[in-house]
Design a protein around this motif. Structure first.
Motif, PDB file in Angstrom:
ATOM      1  N   PRO A   3     -22.364  -8.117  17.580  1.00  0.00           N
ATOM      2  CA  PRO A   3     -21.107  -7.988  18.321  1.00  0.00           C
ATOM      3  C   PRO A   3     -20.964  -6.713  19.156  1.00  0.00           C
ATOM      4  O   PRO A   3     -20.409  -6.768  20.253  1.00  0.00           O
ATOM      5  N   LEU A   4     -21.471  -5.582  18.671  1.00  0.00           N
ATOM      6  CA  LEU A   4     -21.335  -4.342  19.444  1.00  0.00           C
ATOM      7  C   LEU A   4     -22.136  -4.405  20.750  1.00  0.00           C
ATOM      8  O   LEU A   4     -21.638  -4.024  21.811  1.00  0.00           O
ATOM      9  N   LYS A   5     -23.360  -4.872  20.645  1.00  0.00           N
ATOM     10  CA  LYS A   5     -24.174  -4.998  21.862  1.00  0.00           C
ATOM     11  C   LYS A   5     -23.597  -6.072  22.781  1.00  0.00           C
ATOM     12  O   LYS A   5     -23.621  -5.925  24.005  1.00  0.00           O
ATOM     13  N   ARG A   6     -23.096  -7.149  22.202  1.00  0.00           N
ATOM     14  CA  ARG A   6     -22.495  -8.203  23.016  1.00  0.00           C
ATOM     15  C   ARG A   6     -21.309  -7.652  23.809  1.00  0.00           C
ATOM     16  O   ARG A   6     -21.195  -7.893  25.011  1.00  0.00           O
ATOM     17  N   ALA A   7     -20.431  -6.905  23.144  1.00  0.00           N
ATOM     18  CA  ALA A   7     -19.267  -6.341  23.820  1.00  0.00           C
ATOM     19  C   ALA A   7     -19.685  -5.382  24.939  1.00  0.00           C
ATOM     20  O   ALA A   7     -19.126  -5.413  26.041  1.00  0.00           O
ATOM     21  N   GLN A   8     -20.691  -4.540  24.668  1.00  0.00           N
ATOM     22  CA  GLN A   8     -21.148  -3.582  25.674  1.00  0.00           C
ATOM     23  C   GLN A   8     -21.799  -4.303  26.863  1.00  0.00           C
ATOM     24  O   GLN A   8     -21.550  -3.966  28.015  1.00  0.00           O
ATOM     25  N   ALA A   9     -22.626  -5.308  26.582  1.00  0.00           N
ATOM     26  CA  ALA A   9     -23.270  -6.067  27.654  1.00  0.00           C
ATOM     27  C   ALA A   9     -22.221  -6.797  28.497  1.00  0.00           C
ATOM     28  O   ALA A   9     -22.296  -6.799  29.731  1.00  0.00           O
ATOM     29  N   LYS A  10     -21.246  -7.394  27.844  1.00  0.00           N
ATOM     30  CA  LYS A  10     -20.187  -8.104  28.579  1.00  0.00           C
ATOM     31  C   LYS A  10     -19.372  -7.133  29.425  1.00  0.00           C
ATOM     32  O   LYS A  10     -18.982  -7.461  30.549  1.00  0.00           O
ATOM     33  N   ALA A  11     -19.117  -5.928  28.904  1.00  0.00           N
ATOM     34  CA  ALA A  11     -18.379  -4.930  29.680  1.00  0.00           C
ATOM     35  C   ALA A  11     -19.149  -4.540  30.939  1.00  0.00           C
ATOM     36  O   ALA A  11     -18.568  -4.437  32.024  1.00  0.00           O
ATOM     37  N   TRP A  12     -20.457  -4.348  30.809  1.00  0.00           N
ATOM     38  CA  TRP A  12     -21.278  -4.012  31.977  1.00  0.00           C
ATOM     39  C   TRP A  12     -21.268  -5.152  32.994  1.00  0.00           C
ATOM     40  O   TRP A  12     -21.052  -4.923  34.186  1.00  0.00           O
ATOM     41  N   VAL A  13     -21.518  -6.371  32.532  1.00  0.00           N
ATOM     42  CA  VAL A  13     -21.583  -7.506  33.465  1.00  0.00           C
ATOM     43  C   VAL A  13     -20.237  -7.683  34.172  1.00  0.00           C
ATOM     44  O   VAL A  13     -20.186  -7.893  35.390  1.00  0.00           O
TER      45      VAL A  13
ATOM     46  N   ASN B 259     -29.750   3.099  29.547  1.00  0.00           N
ATOM     47  CA  ASN B 259     -29.636   2.167  28.435  1.00  0.00           C
ATOM     48  C   ASN B 259     -28.173   1.723  28.382  1.00  0.00           C
ATOM     49  O   ASN B 259     -27.297   2.544  28.082  1.00  0.00           O
ATOM     50  N   PRO B 260     -27.892   0.463  28.676  1.00  0.00           N
ATOM     51  CA  PRO B 260     -26.499   0.009  28.754  1.00  0.00           C
ATOM     52  C   PRO B 260     -25.805  -0.034  27.400  1.00  0.00           C
ATOM     53  O   PRO B 260     -24.592  -0.236  27.336  1.00  0.00           O
ATOM     54  N   PHE B 261     -26.558   0.183  26.317  1.00  0.00           N
ATOM     55  CA  PHE B 261     -25.962   0.182  24.991  1.00  0.00           C
ATOM     56  C   PHE B 261     -25.712   1.607  24.490  1.00  0.00           C
ATOM     57  O   PHE B 261     -25.176   1.803  23.411  1.00  0.00           O
ATOM     58  N   GLU B 262     -26.090   2.579  25.322  1.00  0.00           N
ATOM     59  CA  GLU B 262     -25.814   3.983  25.027  1.00  0.00           C
ATOM     60  C   GLU B 262     -24.871   4.596  26.043  1.00  0.00           C
ATOM     61  O   GLU B 262     -24.419   5.722  25.867  1.00  0.00           O
ATOM     62  N   ALA B 263     -24.590   3.883  27.124  1.00  0.00           N
ATOM     63  CA  ALA B 263     -23.703   4.371  28.185  1.00  0.00           C
ATOM     64  C   ALA B 263     -22.744   3.253  28.571  1.00  0.00           C
ATOM     65  O   ALA B 263     -23.110   2.079  28.542  1.00  0.00           O
ATOM     66  N   SER B 264     -21.546   3.640  28.930  1.00  0.00           N
ATOM     67  CA  SER B 264     -20.538   2.668  29.354  1.00  0.00           C
ATOM     68  C   SER B 264     -20.490   2.601  30.873  1.00  0.00           C
ATOM     69  O   SER B 264     -20.898   3.547  31.554  1.00  0.00           O
ATOM     70  N   PRO B 265     -19.942   1.505  31.398  1.00  0.00           N
ATOM     71  CA  PRO B 265     -19.787   1.427  32.858  1.00  0.00           C
ATOM     72  C   PRO B 265     -18.867   2.537  33.357  1.00  0.00           C
ATOM     73  O   PRO B 265     -17.980   2.988  32.619  1.00  0.00           O
TER      74      PRO B 265
ATOM     75  N   LEU C 121     -28.271  -9.506  29.893  1.00  0.00           N
ATOM     76  CA  LEU C 121     -27.742 -10.875  29.974  1.00  0.00           C
ATOM     77  C   LEU C 121     -27.840 -11.584  28.630  1.00  0.00           C
ATOM     78  O   LEU C 121     -26.929 -12.323  28.242  1.00  0.00           O
ATOM     79  N   LEU C 122     -28.936 -11.357  27.925  1.00  0.00           N
ATOM     80  CA  LEU C 122     -29.117 -12.008  26.622  1.00  0.00           C
ATOM     81  C   LEU C 122     -28.103 -11.510  25.597  1.00  0.00           C
ATOM     82  O   LEU C 122     -27.499 -12.310  24.884  1.00  0.00           O
ATOM     83  N   TYR C 123     -27.911 -10.206  25.527  1.00  0.00           N
ATOM     84  CA  TYR C 123     -26.948  -9.679  24.557  1.00  0.00           C
ATOM     85  C   TYR C 123     -25.517 -10.099  24.899  1.00  0.00           C
ATOM     86  O   TYR C 123     -24.679 -10.208  24.000  1.00  0.00           O
ATOM     87  N   ALA C 124     -25.236 -10.347  26.160  1.00  0.00           N
ATOM     88  CA  ALA C 124     -23.897 -10.833  26.531  1.00  0.00           C
ATOM     89  C   ALA C 124     -23.621 -12.211  25.922  1.00  0.00           C
ATOM     90  O   ALA C 124     -22.462 -12.605  25.782  1.00  0.00           O
ATOM     91  N   GLN C 125     -24.677 -12.912  25.537  1.00  0.00           N
ATOM     92  CA  GLN C 125     -24.543 -14.236  24.929  1.00  0.00           C
ATOM     93  C   GLN C 125     -24.729 -14.218  23.415  1.00  0.00           C
ATOM     94  O   GLN C 125     -24.493 -15.218  22.755  1.00  0.00           O
ATOM     95  N   ASP C 126     -25.169 -13.095  22.868  1.00  0.00           N
ATOM     96  CA  ASP C 126     -25.579 -13.019  21.468  1.00  0.00           C
ATOM     97  C   ASP C 126     -24.401 -12.724  20.539  1.00  0.00           C
ATOM     98  O   ASP C 126     -23.871 -11.616  20.534  1.00  0.00           O
TER      99      ASP C 126
END
Length: 152
Positions: free
Chosen positions: A22-32, A135-141, A13-18
């Protein structure tokens, strides 16, 4: 959808706002987004509390924005903390040598009948009973069609 439930740790949730990563933000937003689309997401009040505290302190998210996000994410119906969850946290603290707070995360994921726990704070691939850490930053939905588990 593969029918599995995914417990989301506060770092997602935090990286979705960070905006700083940008790479972690994009991955977190994709998961959410995927979790919303597939009604597969789960979290706990502890996760929402950690998100709020860190969002306003470390990520400088305006308090009203952080509060709105907590209200939105609470639509995933976090479970109430009870004696069972505390005892399961003790179990994981004793059996898996994790902190009490991490034990509460695992116990909440169990309570929500999740198959996966999305977090970068646990070792990817580690099992806690029937729950696998991803790890949501090493795997995609998983993909909409022909899905496969993110851990494979």
């Amino acid at each position: 959808m593969n029918g599995a439930r995914y417990f989301v740790d506060s770092n997602v949730l935090l990286y979705a706002q960070d905006k700083a990563v940008p790479l972690k933000r994009a991955q977190a937003k994709a998961w959410v987004a995927w979790l919303w689309d597939n009604t597969s997401g789960a979290l706990s009040w502890q996760v929402l509390q950690e998100f709020y505290f860190n969002a306003i302190r470390k990520f400088e998210v305006p308090p009203e924005d952080a509060r709105s996000y907590v209200k939105l994410m609470s639509e995933w119906n976090p479970p109430r903390r009870d004696a069972w969850q505390i005892e399961r946290a003790w179990h994981w603290t004793d059996q898996a040598q994790v902190s009490f707070w991490d034990g509460l995360i695992v116990a909440a994921a169990e309570r929500m009948r999740c198959s996966f726990l999305l977090s970068e704070d646990f070792q990817a691939g580690r099992q806690f009973g029937s729950i696998m850490i991803v790890n949501p930053f090493e795997a995609s939905p998983p993909q909409a069609h022909g899905e496969r588990d993110p851990a494979t």
